[in-house]
Design a protein around this motif. Structure first.
Motif, PDB file in Angstrom:
ATOM      1  N   SER A 115       0.832  -1.208   0.000  1.00 52.36           N
ATOM      2  CA  SER A 115       0.000   0.000   0.000  1.00 52.36           C
ATOM      3  C   SER A 115       0.865   1.256   0.000  1.00 52.36           C
ATOM      4  O   SER A 115       0.529   2.256  -0.636  1.00 52.36           O
ATOM      5  N   ALA A 116       1.979   1.210   0.739  1.00 52.91           N
ATOM      6  CA  ALA A 116       2.880   2.363   0.771  1.00 52.91           C
ATOM      7  C   ALA A 116       3.413   2.679  -0.622  1.00 52.91           C
ATOM      8  O   ALA A 116       3.595   3.843  -0.988  1.00 52.91           O
ATOM      9  N   LYS A 117       3.644   1.652  -1.410  1.00 51.18           N
ATOM     10  CA  LYS A 117       4.097   1.869  -2.785  1.00 51.18           C
ATOM     11  C   LYS A 117       3.024   2.572  -3.598  1.00 51.18           C
ATOM     12  O   LYS A 117       3.314   3.479  -4.392  1.00 51.18           O
ATOM     13  N   HIS A 118       1.761   2.189  -3.408  1.00 48.03           N
ATOM     14  CA  HIS A 118       0.652   2.846  -4.121  1.00 48.03           C
ATOM     15  C   HIS A 118       0.581   4.327  -3.754  1.00 48.03           C
ATOM     16  O   HIS A 118       0.422   5.188  -4.630  1.00 48.03           O
ATOM     17  N   PHE A 119       0.695   4.633  -2.453  1.00 50.21           N
ATOM     18  CA  PHE A 119       0.622   6.032  -2.027  1.00 50.21           C
ATOM     19  C   PHE A 119       1.825   6.828  -2.522  1.00 50.21           C
ATOM     20  O   PHE A 119       1.702   8.016  -2.839  1.00 50.21           O
ATOM     21  N   ALA A 120       2.989   6.190  -2.572  1.00 50.96           N
ATOM     22  CA  ALA A 120       4.172   6.884  -3.081  1.00 50.96           C
ATOM     23  C   ALA A 120       3.968   7.290  -4.533  1.00 50.96           C
ATOM     24  O   ALA A 120       4.335   8.401  -4.942  1.00 50.96           O
ATOM     25  N   GLU A 121       3.390   6.419  -5.320  1.00 52.70           N
ATOM     26  CA  GLU A 121       3.124   6.730  -6.727  1.00 52.70           C
ATOM     27  C   GLU A 121       2.092   7.842  -6.853  1.00 52.70           C
ATOM     28  O   GLU A 121       2.212   8.732  -7.697  1.00 52.70           O
ATOM     29  N   ALA A 122       1.056   7.804  -5.997  1.00 56.80           N
ATOM     30  CA  ALA A 122       0.000   8.814  -6.078  1.00 56.80           C
ATOM     31  C   ALA A 122       0.513  10.192  -5.675  1.00 56.80           C
ATOM     32  O   ALA A 122       0.260  11.192  -6.369  1.00 56.80           O
ATOM     33  N   PHE A 123       1.255  10.262  -4.582  1.00 61.43           N
ATOM     34  CA  PHE A 123       1.684  11.561  -4.078  1.00 61.43           C
ATOM     35  C   PHE A 123       2.936  12.081  -4.781  1.00 61.43           C
ATOM     36  O   PHE A 123       3.417  13.159  -4.446  1.00 61.43           O
ATOM     37  N   SER A 124       3.445  11.338  -5.741  1.00 61.08           N
ATOM     38  CA  SER A 124       4.487  11.907  -6.588  1.00 61.08           C
ATOM     39  C   SER A 124       3.888  12.834  -7.634  1.00 61.08           C
ATOM     40  O   SER A 124       4.612  13.584  -8.291  1.00 61.08           O
ATOM     41  N   ALA A 125       2.557  12.783  -7.797  1.00 62.28           N
ATOM     42  CA  ALA A 125       1.881  13.642  -8.777  1.00 62.28           C
ATOM     43  C   ALA A 125       0.852  14.551  -8.116  1.00 62.28           C
ATOM     44  O   ALA A 125       0.547  15.621  -8.647  1.00 62.28           O
ATOM     45  N   ASN A 126       0.268  14.129  -7.010  1.00 64.87           N
ATOM     46  CA  ASN A 126      -0.754  14.931  -6.334  1.00 64.87           C
ATOM     47  C   ASN A 126      -0.089  15.810  -5.282  1.00 64.87           C
ATOM     48  O   ASN A 126       0.404  15.315  -4.275  1.00 64.87           O
ATOM     49  N   PHE A 127      -0.097  17.117  -5.509  1.00 65.96           N
ATOM     50  CA  PHE A 127       0.489  18.061  -4.568  1.00 65.96           C
ATOM     51  C   PHE A 127      -0.570  18.922  -3.896  1.00 65.96           C
ATOM     52  O   PHE A 127      -0.235  19.878  -3.198  1.00 65.96           O
ATOM     53  N   ARG A 128      -1.860  18.580  -4.092  1.00 66.99           N
ATOM     54  CA  ARG A 128      -2.929  19.368  -3.484  1.00 66.99           C
ATOM     55  C   ARG A 128      -3.198  18.936  -2.039  1.00 66.99           C
ATOM     56  O   ARG A 128      -3.552  19.757  -1.202  1.00 66.99           O
ATOM     57  N   VAL A 129      -3.039  17.657  -1.748  1.00 61.74           N
ATOM     58  CA  VAL A 129      -3.282  17.170  -0.391  1.00 61.74           C
ATOM     59  C   VAL A 129      -2.179  17.687   0.529  1.00 61.74           C
ATOM     60  O   VAL A 129      -1.000  17.470   0.284  1.00 61.74           O
ATOM     61  N   SER A 130      -2.601  18.360   1.612  1.00 57.04           N
ATOM     62  CA  SER A 130      -1.623  18.925   2.542  1.00 57.04           C
ATOM     63  C   SER A 130      -1.544  18.147   3.851  1.00 57.04           C
ATOM     64  O   SER A 130      -0.553  18.264   4.569  1.00 57.04           O
ATOM     65  N   GLU A 131      -2.582  17.356   4.179  1.00 61.80           N
ATOM     66  CA  GLU A 131      -2.586  16.573   5.418  1.00 61.80           C
ATOM     67  C   GLU A 131      -2.950  15.131   5.104  1.00 61.80           C
ATOM     68  O   GLU A 131      -3.965  14.867   4.467  1.00 61.80           O
ATOM     69  N   LEU A 132      -2.121  14.201   5.581  1.00 66.81           N
ATOM     70  CA  LEU A 132      -2.321  12.775   5.317  1.00 66.81           C
ATOM     71  C   LEU A 132      -2.099  12.003   6.614  1.00 66.81           C
ATOM     72  O   LEU A 132      -1.075  12.152   7.267  1.00 66.81           O
ATOM     73  N   ASN A 133      -3.078  11.169   6.952  1.00 62.63           N
ATOM     74  CA  ASN A 133      -2.999  10.351   8.163  1.00 62.63           C
ATOM     75  C   ASN A 133      -2.980   8.880   7.766  1.00 62.63           C
ATOM     76  O   ASN A 133      -3.956   8.362   7.232  1.00 62.63           O
ATOM     77  N   LEU A 134      -1.850   8.216   7.993  1.00 61.88           N
ATOM     78  CA  LEU A 134      -1.697   6.790   7.708  1.00 61.88           C
ATOM     79  C   LEU A 134      -1.329   6.022   8.972  1.00 61.88           C
ATOM     80  O   LEU A 134      -0.667   4.981   8.913  1.00 61.88           O
TER      81      LEU A 134
END
Length: 579
Positions: free
Chosen positions: A169-188
């Motif tokens: 799952s961490a790999k999926h989020f790494a791929e997503a947040f390499s392009a999405n810069f709008r999210v400023s707060e993330l709780n995992l």
């Protein structure tokens, strides 16, 4: 009365046929009536859409959602919605323009309901805050969320805590947040990220340019995962709040965090509570605090620390006039008068400094001086006077039998001025007269000296071995950290010719295996030390890029060799060449 009723009904029908444009053309003092009518109409349409969707799914509509469908904040936590009810809500939210904050915590949404919810998030551009914590989404759910994040442009805060996410799952989020810069707060938080997950999250930090708050508490990030995550923190320049509590970083992770704090200029709040960091780990962390000028809050509670670590931290915070730390949480540490005195002095120049500690009963650990081996004392006495053991014994042996009574032996030891107390003499006599014959034999004295020399040499060897292992562990952690930084640092921007233009290039997140590989190193893996004990890591002679990464086996793992970077892998910036 009947005629009057018919007239009222006619008037109401005519009023309903009047268009909004006609209403606006009238000379009204306010348009609140029209807005109320429009909102009521929209609410009715959305409610009917939701009820119809519930009928198709064969479920009971949620009355709370119907009543608040036009509110900005919708709180549907712990409602037991399940996948079907979530799907019905998602259908009605596709055209909803009012809701900006949506909480669906603890509703067993699962993958089936998440698919419809994320389809809605792709088209809804009004929801800014989404809470999906505790919904059993799993690895497949992380992939669905990551796909949505690549398309959504409105979401700013997302809570994904306690969803059974794993390293993949961490790999999926790494791929997503390499392009999405709008999210400023993330709780995992409260997930199941381990070492590989920590490495992927480190890549996420290095690539992302929008996250300001990240919560990774209550995971299992340690060893190489902690090192890689710290490397990502060094590269990142936007993150302000990072919660790493309850993970298990250990001293190796503290060392890596200290190195990251030397360079990072954005982090303001760092929580590393309950991470198995001891006094030595704090000493390594303080190397970063010595130069950091942005950190304001540091939480270190529930770590195995003593007042010595508290003194390390206070000294590190106060000796740099540019240090900005305002709050230090060491709430489980008992401090002493020395610490309080230094704290009082520090607060005179920095009144904003607030340190949370447990109480005033702490003490600095002092090892009692161990009684030396009595045979060692005798040997030192002989060495100082350049005497042989046999000469020393013959002075006590008047009849030349090479055996003397215990009373005579003790009397001569006392007359010679040897600094042996009662306990040492008793231990010496038990060694020399094991059979309790009441006398001391010269051969027993010689054997006892041989045993003492052997044990002393073995003790020195053990001490050297421990020191060598500590140096080796630190060097491995430091080398792994620098390898990760080099792999995560974007390449320098290409030079642009006159009249040309260069597009900004962001770091492309590659697979974890692109910068380290598991496996035992057969060659070029020895650790060399020169005579002064300075580390000289054996490096490959083929290429300087063949640096090592270390796995989690043993204290810092067995050495593993990572291959040279491929043509598409990331190289480090020129500013990091000296690391």
């Amino acid at each position: 009365m009947g005629e009057l009723g018919e007239q009222l009904e006619t008037l109401s029908l005519e009023a309903s046929k009047v268009s909004p444009v006609q209403l606006e053309s009238e000379d009204y003092d306010t348009d609140l009536e029209f807005e109320d009518i429009a909102k009521a109409s929209t609410k009715k349409d959305l409610s009917e859409m939701y009820i119809k969707a519930c009928q198709q799914e064969g479920i009971v509509p949620v009355s709370y959602f119907i009543r608040h469908i036009n509110d900005t904040h919708i709180e549907l936590s712990h409602h037991g919605l399940g996948p079907k009810s979530t799907s019905a809500i998602a259908i009605s939210l596709k055209s909803n323009t009012s809701i900006t904050h949506l909480s669906l915590e603890d509703n067993w949404i699962m993958e089936e309901g998440l698919v419809h919810l994320m389809d809605m998030m792709r088209v809804n551009c009004y929801i800014q805050d989404l809470n999906l914590s505790h919904n059993h989404l799993g690895v497949q759910g992380s992939q669905i969320i990551a796909d949505m994040l690549l398309e959504n442009v409105s979401l700013q805060r997302i809570n994904l805590a306690q969803n059974e996410f794993k390293d993949e799952s961490a790999k999926h989020f790494a791929e997503a947040f390499s392009a999405n810069f709008r999210v400023s707060e993330l709780n995992l938080s409260h997930n199941e990220f381990c070492e590989e997950g920590g490495a992927n999250l480190g890549q996420m930090l290095a690539a992302n340019e929008g996250l300001q708050v990240l919560d990774l508490s209550w995971n299992h990030i340690r060893m190489k995962g902690a090192i890689a995550l710290s490397a990502g923190l060094q590269v990142n320049d936007t993150l302000k709040v990072l919660n790493l509590s309850y993970n298990g970083f250990g001293n190796e992770g503290a060392l890596a965090l200290g190195e990251a704090l030397k360079v990072n200029t954005s982090i303001q709040h760092l929580d590393i509570s309950c991470n198995r960091i001891n006094n030595e780990g704090v000493r390594l962390l303080c190397k970063g605090l010595d130069t950091n000028e942005t950190l304001r809050v540091l939480k270190l509670s529930r770590n195995p620390l003593s007042v010595e670590a508290a003194l390390f931290l206070l000294t590190s915070i106060t000796k740099n006039p540019e240090n900005k730390v305002e709050e230090l949480d060491i709430s489980n540490v008992l401090v002493n008068a020395q610490f309080l005195s230094r704290l009082e002095t520090a607060c005179r120049s920095r009144p904003e400094l607030h340190i949370i500690y447990a109480g005033k009963q702490g003490f600095t650990a002092r090892k009692l001086a161990a009684r030396p081996d009595p045979m060692k004392v005798i040997q030192n006495y002989l060495d100082e006077r350049k005497l042989r053991l046999i000469d020393f014994f013959k002075k006590m042996d008047k009849d030349g039998s090479m055996r003397i009574p215990i009373s005579d032996f003790c009397r001569h030891i006392s007359l010679a001025g040897l600094p042996l107390d009662g306990a040492q003499m008793e231990a010496l006599l038990q060694t020399l007269d094991k059979e309790q014959t009441g006398s001391v034999d010269y051969r027993d004295l010689v054997d006892s000296r041989k045993k003492m020399v052997k044990e002393h040499r073995e003790k020195l060897r053990r001490k050297e071995r421990r020191e060598r292992q500590e140096r080796q562990r630190s060097q491995r952690a430091l080398r792994s950290f620098h390898n990760a930084v080099r792999a995560l640092t974007p390449p320098p921007a290409p030079k642009v010719a006159a009249g040309g233009s260069a597009s900004s290039a962001h770091l492309s997140v590659t697979s974890l295996s692109s910068w380290y590989q598991e496996g035992e190193a057969k060659t070029n893996s020895s650790i060399l030390y020169n005579q002064s004990g300075i580390f000289e890591g054996a490096r490959s002679t083929e290429s300087p890029e063949n640096d090592r990464y270390y796995s989690s086996q043993g204290s810092m793992g067995s050495p593993c060799i990572s291959g040279p970077p491929s043509s598409h892998s990331v190289t480090r910036d020129a500013s990091h060449q000296d690391l």
